[in-house]
Motif scaffolding. Structure first.
Motif, mmCIF file in Angstrom:
data_model
loop_
_atom_site.group_PDB
_atom_site.id
_atom_site.type_symbol
_atom_site.label_atom_id
_atom_site.label_comp_id
_atom_site.label_asym_id
_atom_site.label_seq_id
_atom_site.Cartn_x
_atom_site.Cartn_y
_atom_site.Cartn_z
ATOM 1 N N GLY A 23 0.683 -1.304 0.053
ATOM 2 C CA GLY A 23 -0.114 -0.081 0.013
ATOM 3 C C GLY A 23 0.692 1.228 0.141
ATOM 4 O O GLY A 23 0.610 2.213 -0.694
ATOM 5 N N ARG A 24 1.869 1.129 0.683
ATOM 6 C CA ARG A 24 2.831 2.354 0.936
ATOM 7 C C ARG A 24 3.654 2.532 -0.402
ATOM 8 O O ARG A 24 3.703 3.646 -0.813
ATOM 9 C CB ARG A 24 3.847 2.253 2.072
ATOM 10 C CG ARG A 24 4.177 3.336 2.792
ATOM 11 C CD ARG A 24 4.735 3.173 3.934
ATOM 12 N NE ARG A 24 5.525 1.934 4.108
ATOM 13 C CZ ARG A 24 5.460 1.085 5.414
ATOM 14 N NH1 ARG A 24 4.869 1.495 6.502
ATOM 15 N NH2 ARG A 24 6.052 0.178 5.577
ATOM 16 N N LEU A 25 3.972 1.498 -0.975
ATOM 17 C CA LEU A 25 4.710 1.707 -2.476
ATOM 18 C C LEU A 25 3.602 2.438 -3.356
ATOM 19 O O LEU A 25 4.150 3.274 -4.113
ATOM 20 C CB LEU A 25 4.957 0.171 -2.927
ATOM 21 C CG LEU A 25 5.303 -0.023 -4.372
ATOM 22 C CD1 LEU A 25 7.093 0.623 -4.395
ATOM 23 C CD2 LEU A 25 5.312 -1.199 -4.852
ATOM 24 N N PHE A 26 2.424 2.015 -3.425
ATOM 25 C CA PHE A 26 1.517 2.668 -4.174
ATOM 26 C C PHE A 26 1.204 4.055 -4.056
ATOM 27 O O PHE A 26 0.730 4.736 -4.909
ATOM 28 C CB PHE A 26 0.147 1.485 -4.753
ATOM 29 C CG PHE A 26 0.917 0.653 -5.653
ATOM 30 C CD1 PHE A 26 0.643 0.745 -6.913
ATOM 31 C CD2 PHE A 26 1.371 -0.565 -5.179
ATOM 32 C CE1 PHE A 26 1.159 -0.458 -7.859
ATOM 33 C CE2 PHE A 26 1.584 -1.780 -5.925
ATOM 34 C CZ PHE A 26 1.617 -1.610 -7.319
ATOM 35 N N ASP A 27 1.073 4.299 -2.713
ATOM 36 C CA ASP A 27 0.886 5.602 -2.353
ATOM 37 C C ASP A 27 1.933 6.652 -2.315
ATOM 38 O O ASP A 27 1.904 7.746 -3.188
ATOM 39 C CB ASP A 27 0.627 5.779 -0.721
ATOM 40 C CG ASP A 27 -1.055 6.171 -0.621
ATOM 41 O OD1 ASP A 27 -1.590 6.114 -1.360
ATOM 42 O OD2 ASP A 27 -1.164 6.334 0.746
ATOM 43 N N ASN A 28 3.291 6.301 -2.259
ATOM 44 C CA ASN A 28 4.473 7.084 -2.187
ATOM 45 C C ASN A 28 5.239 6.813 -3.103
ATOM 46 O O ASN A 28 6.455 7.666 -3.464
ATOM 47 C CB ASN A 28 5.234 7.165 -0.910
ATOM 48 C CG ASN A 28 4.332 7.153 0.212
ATOM 49 O OD1 ASN A 28 3.184 7.622 0.549
ATOM 50 N ND2 ASN A 28 4.695 6.745 1.337
ATOM 51 N N GLY A 29 5.187 5.815 -3.955
ATOM 52 C CA GLY A 29 6.140 5.451 -5.187
ATOM 53 C C GLY A 29 7.524 4.995 -4.768
ATOM 54 O O GLY A 29 8.518 5.334 -5.499
ATOM 55 N N ILE A 30 7.566 4.506 -3.583
ATOM 56 C CA ILE A 30 9.055 4.074 -3.183
ATOM 57 C C ILE A 30 8.821 2.883 -2.343
ATOM 58 O O ILE A 30 7.773 2.703 -1.804
ATOM 59 C CB ILE A 30 9.839 5.323 -2.219
ATOM 60 C CG1 ILE A 30 8.792 5.666 -1.131
ATOM 61 C CG2 ILE A 30 10.225 6.565 -3.165
ATOM 62 C CD1 ILE A 30 9.706 6.371 0.055
ATOM 63 N N TYR A 31 10.125 2.099 -2.283
ATOM 64 C CA TYR A 31 9.915 0.865 -1.562
ATOM 65 C C TYR A 31 10.408 1.259 -0.106
ATOM 66 O O TYR A 31 11.677 1.122 0.241
ATOM 67 C CB TYR A 31 10.887 -0.069 -2.328
ATOM 68 C CG TYR A 31 11.007 -1.468 -1.080
ATOM 69 C CD1 TYR A 31 9.978 -1.833 -0.579
ATOM 70 C CD2 TYR A 31 12.414 -2.239 -1.525
ATOM 71 C CE1 TYR A 31 10.373 -3.040 0.166
ATOM 72 C CE2 TYR A 31 12.330 -3.222 -0.566
ATOM 73 C CZ TYR A 31 11.539 -3.636 0.265
ATOM 74 O OH TYR A 31 11.852 -4.784 0.845
ATOM 75 N N ASP A 32 9.270 1.581 0.806
ATOM 76 C CA ASP A 32 9.854 1.740 1.816
ATOM 77 C C ASP A 32 9.439 0.467 2.782
ATOM 78 O O ASP A 32 8.605 0.035 3.120
ATOM 79 C CB ASP A 32 8.855 3.054 2.792
ATOM 80 C CG ASP A 32 9.236 3.374 3.997
ATOM 81 O OD1 ASP A 32 9.850 2.364 4.693
ATOM 82 O OD2 ASP A 32 8.565 4.171 4.384
ATOM 83 N N ALA A 33 10.621 -0.051 3.451
ATOM 84 C CA ALA A 33 10.911 -1.407 4.006
ATOM 85 C C ALA A 33 10.312 -1.376 5.451
ATOM 86 O O ALA A 33 10.677 -2.466 6.063
ATOM 87 C CB ALA A 33 12.107 -2.076 3.549
ATOM 88 N N THR A 34 9.653 -0.294 5.876
ATOM 89 C CA THR A 34 9.478 -0.387 7.409
ATOM 90 C C THR A 34 8.556 -1.338 7.868
ATOM 91 O O THR A 34 7.539 -1.636 7.080
ATOM 92 C CB THR A 34 8.830 0.927 7.634
ATOM 93 O OG1 THR A 34 9.589 2.194 7.196
ATOM 94 C CG2 THR A 34 8.758 1.007 9.084
ATOM 95 N N LYS A 35 9.059 -2.041 8.796
ATOM 96 C CA LYS A 35 8.079 -3.130 9.298
ATOM 97 C C LYS A 35 8.364 -3.139 11.000
ATOM 98 O O LYS A 35 9.159 -2.586 11.486
ATOM 99 C CB LYS A 35 8.097 -4.471 8.800
ATOM 100 C CG LYS A 35 9.226 -5.068 9.161
ATOM 101 C CD LYS A 35 8.891 -6.536 8.499
ATOM 102 C CE LYS A 35 10.250 -7.505 8.598
ATOM 103 N NZ LYS A 35 9.994 -8.811 8.002
ATOM 104 N N ILE A 36 7.295 -3.734 11.741
ATOM 105 C CA ILE A 36 7.436 -3.758 13.039
ATOM 106 C C ILE A 36 7.716 -5.257 13.369
ATOM 107 O O ILE A 36 6.995 -5.933 12.921
ATOM 108 C CB ILE A 36 6.120 -3.201 13.811
ATOM 109 C CG1 ILE A 36 6.183 -1.611 13.642
ATOM 110 C CG2 ILE A 36 6.122 -3.424 15.277
ATOM 111 C CD1 ILE A 36 4.519 -1.068 13.874
ATOM 112 N N ILE A 37 8.544 -5.448 14.424
ATOM 113 C CA ILE A 37 8.791 -6.885 14.514
ATOM 114 C C ILE A 37 8.580 -6.851 16.146
ATOM 115 O O ILE A 37 9.040 -5.933 16.791
ATOM 116 C CB ILE A 37 10.101 -7.332 14.095
ATOM 117 C CG1 ILE A 37 11.177 -6.613 14.699
ATOM 118 C CG2 ILE A 37 10.379 -7.449 12.752
ATOM 119 C CD1 ILE A 37 12.451 -7.425 14.754
#
Lengths: 450, 384
Positions: A252-266
């Motif tokens: 969803g973030r990729l299609f919103d912002n046009g970048i690969y933002d690999a943020t995730k919560i572990i």
């Protein structure tokens, strides 16, 4: 209102070190890596060499069998190492991160008007296509297939697993965006499976364009394989795709912002972690600064993933592509004097073979000791107690051992994955390595069918 | 304990590959892992493993058998003192039984484990714990005066032909303990049946008083002397002649409780065996043409080796059916056939052993059809 599907067979292993619900932003790690070993059935072909400069979203390698599928760097920086294992198999492509991250820009336009082909192309270039996997075989999905459905397991029932409702609740918009993108990939239903035991996050309950199914019961109720088996089992020749909430949020973030933002919560969990908490990281981060000053003394097992299905990493190893937790438990390299004869108040077993059943609700500090030697199958019915699918587990395993393709197919190999057998492996009195047998069977089947 | 560990670590290299005692590697490993649960850790798959293992499982089964062993020892003394018309204290009775039974147990274990160790070394395996249970079950289903050499021969037969030729524990088709019993039954019938074998001392006949017949209740019943049957109380507590461990239903039920509570034996098999026996008993009542067929159906469950067979023999996981549904069918048929053979066939006064062995052979077939059902369901689903 959707009906609740009750899973009766299974086991919740009660372990010490559940992560406290506080999300900390981790300091940026020095190194990041993408591990080809996270992806089943691919043959990586490198496109970078040591010393190359990359941005977040720049391809590091691709799959020989599906060359369009790129595996990209989560950060910008310099490729510093390509670690290889036996027979020069690529294990890790390591990138040293820049202080501020530069991103590859993906030209998207208005995402609501994108065609399936355009979406697939963007996902493949950005390195997010591998987030969508398929059953049978648990390999990366093939865009040419038409899956009969997409399954999303929105809760994780594994030991010490992060609470997905908590993790995803901030990202409702991105999640919905991701679902919208997914819905363009299939004509079939998108099943969003949530837990019925406690109120699920609105991110999930208010999601549009999905069919919500509720599950209750012990692990493996959160396994997508079990959920598929209960809702719409896979028959020969059918394909189901599956993915998980954090991957959808990233899409969803990729299609919103046009970048690969690999943020995730572990979740950083396990009995040896001093302050088990949730951490916001970039995918593929080294765990070095997470565990710095945060673990007890002693020799530990560092696991990317949970204790049942995760992979062993070193204390400066990297978080796996699909993993949502890092678990740290003690190694069990010790001899136990007449261990089989002791009352066993301090040891945990799913059976009543030890007296620890007298203390219900106790949480255990479990280690990696095997507690015995490997034997032929003697006990029966053990697996059935923790295996909720309508499949005969031992018979399937035996069919795999003798490489009987027909029998494997008849007994339902298309419906299963290693992780579905993890509890069988855990409870096995004969200490048989069930998961690796299942993997052998899946690989054999895949070879046979291609 | 620490010094023992140090000593083991010191001598271990001799037994490893290339050491001067490498031929005893399996034996060393067996004794070492008996004293110390190994320090091996998981390498792939799950990172944690359940604390229950084969040794623990087998130890619990042996524990469940202990009440029948202790009672059996006492009963050996009790029957002997009754036969000779003497009086004795509890300890005297038990001690006599101990002196008679303990050597049989020792012979069974020494011969059986000896062969197991040899095969484990030959195959390069670790020694499997399966015989720990078989080794205690074999003495319990023998008459007390069975010569020790017969125990040795039967155990050797059971372990080699019954188990090792198929690949060892886990691969056998027949229950090893019953294989030993069946071997003796057919090879040395004069020591295994008749009225004289069940009580210590009756074979050579010295000092036996006239009124004592030594006949088991089943022999009396088969001979039509229903009036000679002991009371239900006697049958339940087990103060009757019979094989060493089979007589006391109470002791067996204690064992059953341990097995079922810990989950080490299948409740499906155990309960369905009892139900099968009861059903056949009732059927025989309905069609009764002789006094034996008329005895109340539930008395059959107390008589002979039925309870022992249902609790300790039918539930052997390796030779039983393996699917949940199959287990119910398997147990039910054992109960059915055991009582049928017992009452209808004049050649064999007890049918449990043969019924279980027969169903051991049919267990894979039962499983086959149960699994076939699952396969058909899957195919049907694919078509619709």
């Amino acid at each position: 209102m959707s009906k609740v599907i009750k899973i009766k067979k299974g086991l919740n292993i009660s372990m010490l070190g559940t992560a406290e619900k506080i999300i900390k932003k981790a300091n940026q790690a020095e190194y990041y890596a993408v591990k080809p070993t996270d992806f089943k059935g691919i043959r990586p072909k490198l496109v970078v060499k040591v010393g190359d400069k990359v941005k977040a979203g720049t391809p590091l390698f691709y799959d020989k069998f599906q060359p369009e599928v790129q595996f990209t760097s989560p950060v910008s920086g310099e490729v510093t190492a390509i670690n290889r294992g036996e027979r020069r198999v690529i294990l890790e492509v390591v990138v040293k991160a820049d202080a501020t991250i530069e991103y590859e820009e993906f030209q998207l336009g208005d995402s609501t008007n994108l065609s399936k082909e355009e979406i697939v192309a963007v996902l493949q270039q950005s390195g997010l296509w591998p987030a969508i996997r398929q059953r049978p075989y648990s390999t990366i999905a093939n865009p040419d297939d038409t899956p009969k459905a997409i399954f999303i397991s929105a809760f994780d029932s594994a030991p010490l697993a992060p609470d997905m409702d908590y993790v995803a609740k901030e990202y409702t918009d991105y999640f919905q965006k991701g679902i919208d993108i997914l819905s363009k990939l299939t004509e079939g239903t998108i099943h969003l499976n949530i837990n019925a035991d406690y109120p699920a996050a609105e991110t999930f309950t208010k999601a549009k364009g999905v069919q919500i199914n509720k599950f209750t019961g012990p692990h493996p109720s959160g396994n997508v394989g079990v959920q598929i088996n209960k809702i719409d089992p896979i028959n020969k020749g059918e394909i189901v795709w599956y993915t998980y909430p954090q991957e959808i949020i990233t899409i969803g973030r990729l299609f919103d912002n046009g970048i690969y933002d690999a943020t995730k919560i572990i979740a950083l969990a396990g009995s040896e972690v001093q302050n088990p908490k949730y951490y916001k990281i970039l995918n593929g981060a080294s765990i070095k600064n997470l565990i710095d000053g945060n673990v007890n003394d002693g020799e530990h097992r560092y696991i990317s993933g949970n204790v049942l299905t995760g992979s062993k990493i070193s204390d400066d190893g990297f978080v796996g592509y699909y993993d949502n937790q890092v678990t740290i438990i003690p190694e069990g390299k010790y001899y136990e004097f007449f261990g089989w004869a002791t009352p066993g108040f301090k040891k945990y077993t799913a059976s009543r073979a030890l007296l620890s059943w007298l203390i219900p609700g106790k949480k255990y500090r479990l280690d990696t000791n095997i507690h015995g030697g490997q034997r032929a199958y003697v006990m029966t019915g053990e697996y059935n107690k923790v295996f909720p699918m309508d499949i005969y587990p031992v018979q399937l395993i035996k069919a795999i051992m003798v490489e009987d393709i027909d029998k494997m197919e008849q007994l339902g190999i298309y419906e299963v994955d290693e992780e579905d057998f993890a509890l069988c492996e855990y409870v096995c009195t004969s200490k048989i390595e069930v998961q690796s047998i299942i993997r052998t069977g899946l690989d054999l089947m895949r070879k046979e069918m291609s | 304990m620490k010094s023992l560990r140090r000593y083991l670590d010191k001598i271990k290299p001799h037994f490893e590959k290339g050491g001067k005692l490498e031929k005893l590697e399996s034996t060393f490993e067996a004794f070492e892992s008996f004293m110390f649960v190994p320090d091996k850790v998981t390498t792939k798959g799950t990172h944690i493993r359940d604390a229950n293992d084969m040794k623990r499982t087998m130890a619990i089964v042996v524990l469940a058998v202990v009440p029948t062993v202790l009672f059996g020892m006492w009963n050996v003394g009790y029957q002997h003192f009754m036969a000779t018309g003497q009086e004795g204290t509890l300890f005297e009775l038990f001690w006599l039984g101990f002196l008679k039974v303990f050597p049989i147990i020792v012979v069974s274990y020494v011969v059986g484990l000896g062969i197991e160790f040899a095969f484990a070394q030959y195959r390069g395996h670790e020694v499997n714990e399966g015989f720990l249970v078989s080794g205690i079950l074999i003495p319990l289903i023998l008459p007390v005066d069975t010569p020790l050499w017969m125990v040795a021969v039967a155990t050797a037969f059971a372990v080699i032909i019954g188990k090792e030729v198929f690949g060892g524990t886990g691969m056998n088709i027949l229950n090893p303990a019953l294989t030993a019993r069946a071997f003796l039954f057919f090879a040395y019938p004069s020591y295994m049946s008749g009225n004289a074998v069940w009580t210590h001392g009756m074979m050579n006949g010295e000092g036996i008083i006239d009124s004592y017949t030594g006949a088991t209740p089943l022999a009396e019943a088969a001979a039509g002397k229903i009036d000679n049957l002991p009371s239900v109380i006697e049958m339940f507590f087990g103060t009757i002649p019979g094989s060493i461990g089979e007589t006391s239903t109470l002791a067996i039920l204690i064992g059953a409780a341990i097995l079922l509570f810990t989950g080490m034996a299948s409740a499906r098999i155990m309960i369905s065996t009892f139900i099968g026996g009861l059903v056949m008993g009732l059927l025989l009542n309905v069609f009764a043409v002789n006094p034996f067929m008329e005895i109340p159906a539930w008395h059959h469950l107390l008589l002979g080796g039925f309870a022992f067979g249902a609790v300790f023999m039918a539930t052997d996981p390796v030779s039983a059916a393996q699917t949940p549904k199959g287990k119910i069918i398997y147990g039910f048929l054992i109960g059915l056939f055991a009582i049928l053979i017992r009452v209808i066939n004049p050649a064999y006064p007890e049918g449990v052993m043969l019924a279980i062995l027969l169903m051991n052979v049919f267990a894979p077939l039962i499983d086959h059809y149960v699994i076939e059902g699952n396969i058909k369901k899957r195919l049907k689903r694919a078509k619709t």
